[in-house]
Design a protein around this motif. Structure first.
Motif, PDB file in Angstrom:
ATOM      1  N   LEU A  66      53.660   7.808  12.262  1.00 13.82           N
ATOM      2  CA  LEU A  66      52.321   7.238  13.116  1.00 13.82           C
ATOM      3  C   LEU A  66      52.914   6.510  14.288  1.00 13.82           C
ATOM      4  N   VAL A  67      52.703   7.286  15.515  1.00  8.60           N
ATOM      5  CA  VAL A  67      52.999   6.597  16.678  1.00  8.60           C
ATOM      6  C   VAL A  67      51.830   6.137  17.730  1.00  8.60           C
ATOM      7  N   SER A  68      51.726   4.828  17.988  1.00  6.97           N
ATOM      8  CA  SER A  68      50.899   4.128  18.864  1.00  6.97           C
ATOM      9  C   SER A  68      51.028   4.995  20.161  1.00  6.97           C
ATOM     10  N   GLY A  69      49.872   4.999  20.887  1.00  7.50           N
ATOM     11  CA  GLY A  69      49.796   5.512  22.266  1.00  7.50           C
ATOM     12  C   GLY A  69      48.926   6.454  22.597  1.00  7.50           C
ATOM     13  N   ARG A  70      47.984   6.973  21.387  1.00  8.55           N
ATOM     14  CA  ARG A  70      47.121   8.061  21.692  1.00  8.55           C
ATOM     15  C   ARG A  70      45.832   7.294  22.210  1.00  8.55           C
ATOM     16  N   PRO A  71      45.508   8.180  23.507  1.00  4.26           N
ATOM     17  CA  PRO A  71      44.247   7.787  24.126  1.00  4.26           C
ATOM     18  C   PRO A  71      42.943   7.465  23.131  1.00  4.26           C
ATOM     19  N   ALA A  72      42.048   6.693  23.335  1.00 10.46           N
ATOM     20  CA  ALA A  72      40.954   6.581  22.479  1.00 10.46           C
ATOM     21  C   ALA A  72      40.170   7.550  22.609  1.00 10.46           C
ATOM     22  N   SER A  73      39.973   8.329  23.648  1.00 16.51           N
ATOM     23  CA  SER A  73      38.994   9.656  23.634  1.00 16.51           C
ATOM     24  C   SER A  73      40.099  10.766  24.508  1.00 16.51           C
ATOM     25  N   LEU A  74      39.989  11.875  23.645  1.00 17.52           N
ATOM     26  CA  LEU A  74      40.653  13.150  24.166  1.00 17.52           C
ATOM     27  C   LEU A  74      39.688  14.061  24.358  1.00 17.52           C
ATOM     28  N   ALA A  75      39.878  15.027  25.365  1.00 18.25           N
ATOM     29  CA  ALA A  75      39.085  16.289  25.664  1.00 18.25           C
ATOM     30  C   ALA A  75      39.085  17.053  24.269  1.00 18.25           C
ATOM     31  N   PHE A  76      40.066  17.051  23.946  1.00 18.43           N
ATOM     32  CA  PHE A  76      40.625  18.126  22.821  1.00 18.43           C
ATOM     33  C   PHE A  76      41.825  17.685  21.819  1.00 18.43           C
ATOM     34  N   ASN A  77      41.538  17.719  20.589  1.00 21.64           N
ATOM     35  CA  ASN A  77      42.703  17.518  19.646  1.00 21.64           C
ATOM     36  C   ASN A  77      43.638  18.436  19.411  1.00 21.64           C
ATOM     37  N   PRO A  78      44.699  18.516  19.779  1.00 26.04           N
ATOM     38  CA  PRO A  78      45.521  19.736  19.466  1.00 26.04           C
ATOM     39  C   PRO A  78      46.080  19.923  18.092  1.00 26.04           C
ATOM     40  N   ILE A  79      45.575  19.095  17.137  1.00 27.89           N
ATOM     41  CA  ILE A  79      46.109  19.085  15.763  1.00 27.89           C
ATOM     42  C   ILE A  79      44.901  19.964  14.928  1.00 27.89           C
ATOM     43  N   ASN A  80      45.277  21.363  14.699  1.00 29.89           N
ATOM     44  CA  ASN A  80      44.173  21.933  13.875  1.00 29.89           C
ATOM     45  C   ASN A  80      44.138  21.385  12.423  1.00 29.89           C
ATOM     46  N   GLN A  81      45.151  21.289  11.783  1.00 26.62           N
ATOM     47  CA  GLN A  81      44.988  20.811  10.328  1.00 26.62           C
ATOM     48  C   GLN A  81      46.532  19.983  10.104  1.00 26.62           C
ATOM     49  N   ILE A  82      46.460  19.101   9.218  1.00 26.94           N
ATOM     50  CA  ILE A  82      47.725  18.645   8.405  1.00 26.94           C
ATOM     51  C   ILE A  82      47.322  19.065   6.960  1.00 26.94           C
ATOM     52  N   SER A  83      48.114  19.721   6.503  1.00 27.46           N
ATOM     53  CA  SER A  83      47.842  20.271   4.924  1.00 27.46           C
ATOM     54  C   SER A  83      48.908  19.677   3.935  1.00 27.46           C
ATOM     55  N   LEU A  84      48.621  19.108   2.733  1.00 26.30           N
ATOM     56  CA  LEU A  84      49.094  18.384   1.651  1.00 26.30           C
ATOM     57  C   LEU A  84      48.664  19.304   0.525  1.00 26.30           C
ATOM     58  N   ALA A  85      49.502  19.647  -0.361  1.00 22.67           N
ATOM     59  CA  ALA A  85      49.641  20.614  -1.676  1.00 22.67           C
ATOM     60  C   ALA A  85      49.416  19.764  -2.743  1.00 22.67           C
ATOM     61  N   ALA A  86      48.381  19.710  -3.387  1.00 23.68           N
ATOM     62  CA  ALA A  86      47.991  18.923  -4.840  1.00 23.68           C
ATOM     63  C   ALA A  86      49.038  19.821  -5.928  1.00 23.68           C
ATOM     64  N   TYR A 119      38.726  20.079   3.174  1.00 23.13           N
ATOM     65  CA  TYR A 119      38.764  19.660   4.534  1.00 23.13           C
ATOM     66  C   TYR A 119      38.177  18.340   4.523  1.00 23.13           C
ATOM     67  N   VAL A 120      38.899  17.456   5.513  1.00 26.26           N
ATOM     68  CA  VAL A 120      38.263  16.166   5.738  1.00 26.26           C
ATOM     69  C   VAL A 120      38.908  15.440   6.770  1.00 26.26           C
ATOM     70  N   ARG A 121      38.461  14.791   7.506  1.00 31.12           N
ATOM     71  CA  ARG A 121      38.805  14.082   8.798  1.00 31.12           C
ATOM     72  C   ARG A 121      39.378  12.952   8.300  1.00 31.12           C
ATOM     73  N   ASP A 122      40.532  12.381   9.133  1.00 33.39           N
ATOM     74  CA  ASP A 122      40.981  11.163   8.840  1.00 33.39           C
ATOM     75  C   ASP A 122      40.317  10.357   9.790  1.00 33.39           C
ATOM     76  N   PRO A 123      40.609   8.830   9.805  1.00 30.85           N
ATOM     77  CA  PRO A 123      40.119   8.107  10.667  1.00 30.85           C
ATOM     78  C   PRO A 123      39.805   8.251  12.174  1.00 30.85           C
ATOM     79  N   GLU A 124      40.928   9.092  12.661  1.00 32.70           N
ATOM     80  CA  GLU A 124      40.919   9.443  14.086  1.00 32.70           C
ATOM     81  C   GLU A 124      40.438  10.861  14.699  1.00 32.70           C
ATOM     82  N   GLY A 125      39.994  11.325  13.231  1.00 30.84           N
ATOM     83  CA  GLY A 125      39.296  12.967  13.497  1.00 30.84           C
ATOM     84  C   GLY A 125      40.096  13.804  13.312  1.00 30.84           C
ATOM     85  N   ASN A 126      41.413  13.677  12.913  1.00 37.32           N
ATOM     86  CA  ASN A 126      42.496  14.829  12.692  1.00 37.32           C
ATOM     87  C   ASN A 126      41.939  15.575  11.237  1.00 37.32           C
TER      88      ASN A 126
END
Length: 186
Positions: A66-86, A119-126
């Motif tokens: 996790l790296v600080s510096g993302r603007p609070a609002s973006l017109a587009f989130n370039p992350i389609n999804q982050i996948s974790l296998a159970a 599918y679920v959103r993390d706290p910043e919408g990813n």
């Protein structure tokens, strides 16, 4: 490296810019049970940048940064999804219950025929995909909402009956052998 993996490179980790690093750390460490392995600060183009390193594997210093510096609002989130296998359907179902308790947004259980995903959103919408591979393959893409409630054996029987009705149905072992041949590993 497994003898059935391609030589040269393997996927290791990814980093993402975040707006609220403490909130994101609480989610990934608290809800998804990653361990904070390190943290620190580096000089960035616009000033200091905070970093938090997280992992679920003692052989990997970090799987997420996790790296600080993302603007609070973006017109587009370039992350389609982050996948974790159970590791099991039981694990996936337990996480589904946990996500509901945490009141996470956009919790959507689906089957892809060859896997069951939440599918679920993390706290910043990813968008996250938490999934369990089923023991068969079907042609992709395929997505159908599912209810994860009930007896696990009955769920698996329903998933298999549905998958058998889809194009390309075959045991995952057959599909894997074909992919190994295509990758020059067989």
């Amino acid at each position: 490296m497994s003898p059935s993996s391609r030589r040269g490179f393997r996927f290791s980790h990814f980093g993402m810019f975040v707006s609220d690093i403490a909130r994101m750390e609480r989610f990934y460490a608290g809800v998804l049970e990653f361990t904070v392995t390190d943290r620190g600060q580096l000089a960035g183009a616009s000033g200091p940048v905070d970093l938090v390193f997280l992992s679920r594997d003692p052989d990997e210093h970090h799987q997420i940064v996790l790296v600080s510096g993302r603007p609070a609002s973006l017109a587009f989130n370039p992350i389609n999804q982050i996948s974790l296998a159970a590791d099991s359907l039981a694990t996936l179902r337990a996480m589904h219950a946990r996500l509901l308790e945490e009141d996470c947004s956009e919790i959507t259980p689906v089957t892809h025929g060859n896997a069951v995903s939440i599918y679920v959103r993390d706290p910043e919408g990813n968008r996250l995909e938490l999934y369990f591979d089923l023991p068969w393959y079907v042609s992709q893409p395929m997505r159908l909402p599912v209810d994860l409630a009930g007896d696990e054996a009955e769920l698996m029987a329903r998933f298999e009956a549905h998958a058998r009705s889809l194009p390309g149905f075959r045991p995952r072992t057959e599909w894997r052998a074909e992919m190994a041949r295509l990758m020059g590993l067989a």
